[in-house]
Design a protein around this motif. Structure first.
Motif, PDB file in Angstrom:
ATOM      1  N   GLY A 121       0.497  -1.387  -0.346  1.00 36.36           N
ATOM      2  CA  GLY A 121      -0.292   0.014   0.079  1.00 36.36           C
ATOM      3  C   GLY A 121       0.357   1.220  -0.220  1.00 36.36           C
ATOM      4  N   HIS A 176       5.476  13.620   1.865  1.00 36.18           N
ATOM      5  CA  HIS A 176       3.555  13.146   1.707  1.00 36.18           C
ATOM      6  C   HIS A 176       4.223  11.426   2.387  1.00 36.18           C
ATOM      7  N   GLN A 177       5.121  11.285   2.842  1.00 37.14           N
ATOM      8  CA  GLN A 177       5.771  10.313   3.669  1.00 37.14           C
ATOM      9  C   GLN A 177       5.331   8.875   2.679  1.00 37.14           C
ATOM     10  N   LEU A 216       0.833  20.188  -6.456  1.00 34.27           N
ATOM     11  CA  LEU A 216       1.717  19.744  -6.106  1.00 34.27           C
ATOM     12  C   LEU A 216       2.477  21.319  -5.498  1.00 34.27           C
ATOM     13  N   ASP A 218       1.754  22.145  -2.496  1.00 39.66           N
ATOM     14  CA  ASP A 218       2.427  20.543  -1.807  1.00 39.66           C
ATOM     15  C   ASP A 218       0.881  19.869  -0.771  1.00 39.66           C
ATOM     16  N   LEU A 219       0.374  19.576  -1.406  1.00 42.31           N
ATOM     17  CA  LEU A 219      -0.918  18.687  -1.620  1.00 42.31           C
ATOM     18  C   LEU A 219      -0.302  16.932  -1.943  1.00 42.31           C
ATOM     19  N   CYS A 220      -0.206  16.652  -2.432  1.00 40.54           N
ATOM     20  CA  CYS A 220       0.339  14.942  -2.686  1.00 40.54           C
ATOM     21  C   CYS A 220       1.848  15.065  -4.212  1.00 40.54           C
ATOM     22  N   VAL A 221       2.224  14.376  -4.413  1.00 37.02           N
ATOM     23  CA  VAL A 221       3.163  13.992  -5.550  1.00 37.02           C
ATOM     24  C   VAL A 221       2.436  13.602  -6.466  1.00 37.02           C
ATOM     25  N   THR A 232       2.119  12.779 -11.337  1.00 38.73           N
ATOM     26  CA  THR A 232       2.785  12.736 -12.307  1.00 38.73           C
ATOM     27  C   THR A 232       2.401  12.114 -13.412  1.00 38.73           C
ATOM     28  N   ASN A 235       0.943   7.974 -11.866  1.00 34.66           N
ATOM     29  CA  ASN A 235       0.966   7.447 -10.536  1.00 34.66           C
ATOM     30  C   ASN A 235       1.259   8.131  -9.533  1.00 34.66           C
ATOM     31  N   GLY A 236       1.205   8.340  -8.639  1.00 36.87           N
ATOM     32  CA  GLY A 236       2.032   9.261  -7.387  1.00 36.87           C
ATOM     33  C   GLY A 236       1.605   8.655  -5.935  1.00 36.87           C
ATOM     34  N   VAL A 237       1.907   9.995  -5.370  1.00 38.06           N
ATOM     35  CA  VAL A 237       1.639   9.309  -3.407  1.00 38.06           C
ATOM     36  C   VAL A 237       0.596  11.026  -3.235  1.00 38.06           C
ATOM     37  N   LYS A 273      -0.738  11.027   1.056  1.00 38.67           N
ATOM     38  CA  LYS A 273      -0.784  10.465   2.463  1.00 38.67           C
ATOM     39  C   LYS A 273      -0.049   9.409   3.055  1.00 38.67           C
ATOM     40  N   GLY A 274       1.315   8.841   1.927  1.00 33.01           N
ATOM     41  CA  GLY A 274       2.162   7.640   2.066  1.00 33.01           C
ATOM     42  C   GLY A 274       1.010   6.452   1.364  1.00 33.01           C
ATOM     43  N   ARG A 275       0.457   6.903   0.956  1.00 30.15           N
ATOM     44  CA  ARG A 275      -0.861   6.000  -0.255  1.00 30.15           C
ATOM     45  C   ARG A 275      -0.484   6.098  -1.762  1.00 30.15           C
ATOM     46  N   TYR A 276       0.300   5.187  -2.118  1.00 26.72           N
ATOM     47  CA  TYR A 276      -0.476   4.728  -3.609  1.00 26.72           C
ATOM     48  C   TYR A 276      -1.253   4.778  -4.625  1.00 26.72           C
ATOM     49  N   GLY A 329      -3.027  -0.878  -2.900  1.00 29.56           N
ATOM     50  CA  GLY A 329      -2.213   1.186  -3.599  1.00 29.56           C
ATOM     51  C   GLY A 329      -4.004   1.560  -3.906  1.00 29.56           C
TER      52      GLY A 329
END
Lengths: 198, 198
Positions: A94, A129-130, B48, B51-54, B56, B89-91, B93-96, B131
């Motif tokens: 995950g 983002h961990q 981006l 700074d909410l998620c990454v 791409t 795809n990206g991240v 809160k640590g989640r894929y 994921g």
């Protein structure tokens, strides 16, 4: 000669996976020198087949200038763009995983000059983002490969006196990745151990 | 006319972010018709910057046949390869996170024929490894965009009678993505709500 029921000598048939088959083919031409990227690609294929994780290589970004549609979409003019993220990303338990692979012929340090500021920024964001972010670094002359958390690379990139990380630091802070036949570079158990144990 | 201290009329200067500036430029040529992909790319740039998620876009895979090094690495022969994974795809809160974006002009259903079996397999694997996987589906004639969990698409792809998902199913099982100025398609709060609330 003994006659077998189906008229052919008995052959021991074992199942060879796609990744193993590729690995064997590569071994037979080992003198050409497998590079780090193909070792990682083969390892990722192995992990995919064994259903352990989904980690893929980002395609090389290419800027397409001209396409000839008369011959069925042949690209006739294009150029390579700099990768602004990293080579690999994917999912394990995950969690988001992101890493860059680099090889050096230098024995005493890992030079940082061919890592771009965009890549450093990207890895900083992944960590914020961990996500799990690291480098796989090969010291080709030593035949050693290390997994090193991206935080160390970012630190040396931004605040290091030299544009390189000493080998001794990588040996101490990093994790030696075992080389094998299949997978070639068994880095996933290290990821599991250092990032996924609660 | 009032004379201003610096000799020019007082202009209200506000900070415009890079993503907003691009969005404005695109709005001014709105008649050309923004497509789904650029809406998502702009939204990802916005996320981006904030700074909410990454997240791409994967580069389009291209098979390079010939490179002319006399002119500084110009690709003179290459062709597009089919994407075997997904577009983004990206991240978060640590989640894929992994998703594919598709637009259709059809009003009553979303056709599945331009989704490859490799993509379905990839999304199944992503789900198996915990994921987050979904589709962003645009009904262009309705000017509606939905986020639909990949599990529904996989189900219809593998077991559906027709090679399409009815609009009514997507309306019921999916989540309407709000359109706006910036971000263009605000899908992240939906991801947060349906996947990240414990």
């Amino acid at each position: 000669m003994i006659k077998y029921p189906n008229g052919t000598p008995n052959k021991k048939v074992t199942h060879i996976s796609k990744a193993e088959s590729k690995a064997r083919k590569s071994l037979s031409s080992a003198n050409r020198g497998m590079d780090l990227e193909s070792d990682i690609n083969l390892s990722n294929e192995y992990y995919l087949e064994k259903d352990l994780c989904v980690i893929t290589k980002r395609p090389t970004p290419i800027n397409v200038v001209k396409v000839d549609y008369t011959k069925g979409a042949i690209i006739t003019n294009a150029y390579f763009e700099k990768q602004s993220t990293t080579d690999y990303n994917g999912v394990y338990k995950g969690r988001y995983i992101d890493f860059e692979a680099k090889s050096t012929k230098i024995k005493t340090s890992f030079p940082l000059h061919n890592i771009t500021s965009h890549q450093i920024k990207h890895l900083e964001r992944v960590l914020a983002h961990q996500g799990i972010a690291f480098f796989i670094i090969e010291f080709a002359a030593r035949n050693e490969v290390y997994l090193l958390d991206a935080a160390y690379v970012i630190e040396f990139y931004k605040h290091g006196e030299r544009q390189s990380i000493p080998y001794d630091v990588i040996k101490e802070k990093g994790h030696l990745v075992p080389r094998g036949f299949s997978p070639r570079l068994d880095y996933l158990p290290i990821v599991d151990k250092i990032y996924c144990k609660n």
